[in-house]
Design a protein around this motif. Structure first.
Motif, short mmCIF file in Angstrom:
data_model
loop_
_atom_site.label_atom_id
_atom_site.label_comp_id
_atom_site.label_asym_id
_atom_site.label_seq_id
_atom_site.Cartn_x
_atom_site.Cartn_y
_atom_site.Cartn_z
N ILE A 74 22.80 -9.71 33.57
CA ILE A 74 22.96 -10.01 32.09
C ILE A 74 21.85 -11.08 31.72
CG2 ILE A 74 23.97 -11.12 30.30
CD1 ILE A 74 26.83 -10.16 31.34
N ASP A 78 19.76 -12.23 40.75
CA ASP A 78 20.09 -10.80 41.03
C ASP A 78 18.99 -10.27 41.96
OD1 ASP A 78 21.26 -8.26 40.08
OD2 ASP A 78 19.43 -7.81 38.96
N HIS A 128 30.48 -9.54 41.67
CA HIS A 128 30.06 -10.40 40.46
C HIS A 128 28.42 -10.27 39.94
CE1 HIS A 128 33.32 -12.73 42.32
NE2 HIS A 128 33.70 -13.03 40.95
N TRP A 167 27.04 -10.95 36.39
CA TRP A 167 26.50 -12.47 36.16
C TRP A 167 25.01 -12.53 36.31
CZ3 TRP A 167 29.35 -14.88 32.80
CH2 TRP A 167 30.85 -14.62 32.88
#
Length: 133
Positions: free
Chosen positions: A35, A66, A29, A32
């Motif tokens: 972005i 992130d 993932h 997500w």
């Protein structure tokens, strides 16, 4: 060794199976977190100039997803070597910390500004200082 030597495994007290599952989930993932990374780095920077409302500095917190994923994958031995280097890590880290405190003081410790500056500091430490190892 992969997950056995990761920071996440170290933080989980050596539970490498859980660390592998969490790392696999985060990698699956990762988009997500990637972005919103760049818009949420740029918008708070513009908000610091007060061109747009200063409360938009809270968007800097979105970057932590992130940044955490990247930090959890770091090798513990590489991080240990990096932290022990005085001019490659310690001096930039101390000056970064002083700069963040000065930046927070210049915005009168506005909560949004403080959170954005701390997130930017985490991003710098993870990507620049620890990322080269």
């Amino acid at each position: 060794d992969g997950p056995k030597r990761s920071m996440l495994c170290f933080l989980l007290l050596g539970n490498h199976r859980v660390a592998k599952r969490v790392n696999d989930f985060l990698e699956e993932h990762r988009v997500w977190g990637q972005i919103p990374l760049f818009p949420c780095l740029i918008i708070p920077m513009v908000a610091f100039t007060e061109v747009i409302p200063l409360n938009l500095t809270w968007l800097g917190v979105v970057c932590l997803g992130d940044i955490g994923r990247i930090f959890f994958k770091l090798n513990t031995q590489a991080v240990e070597l990096c932290i022990s280097e005085p001019f490659d890590f310690q001096v930039p880290f101390v000056t970064l910390t002083l700069g963040i405190i000065g930046g927070m003081a210049s915005f009168e410790f506005h909560p949004g500004c403080c959170s954005a500056l701390i997130c930017f500091g985490c991003f710098y430490v993870t990507e620049i200082l620890l990322g080269k190892y």
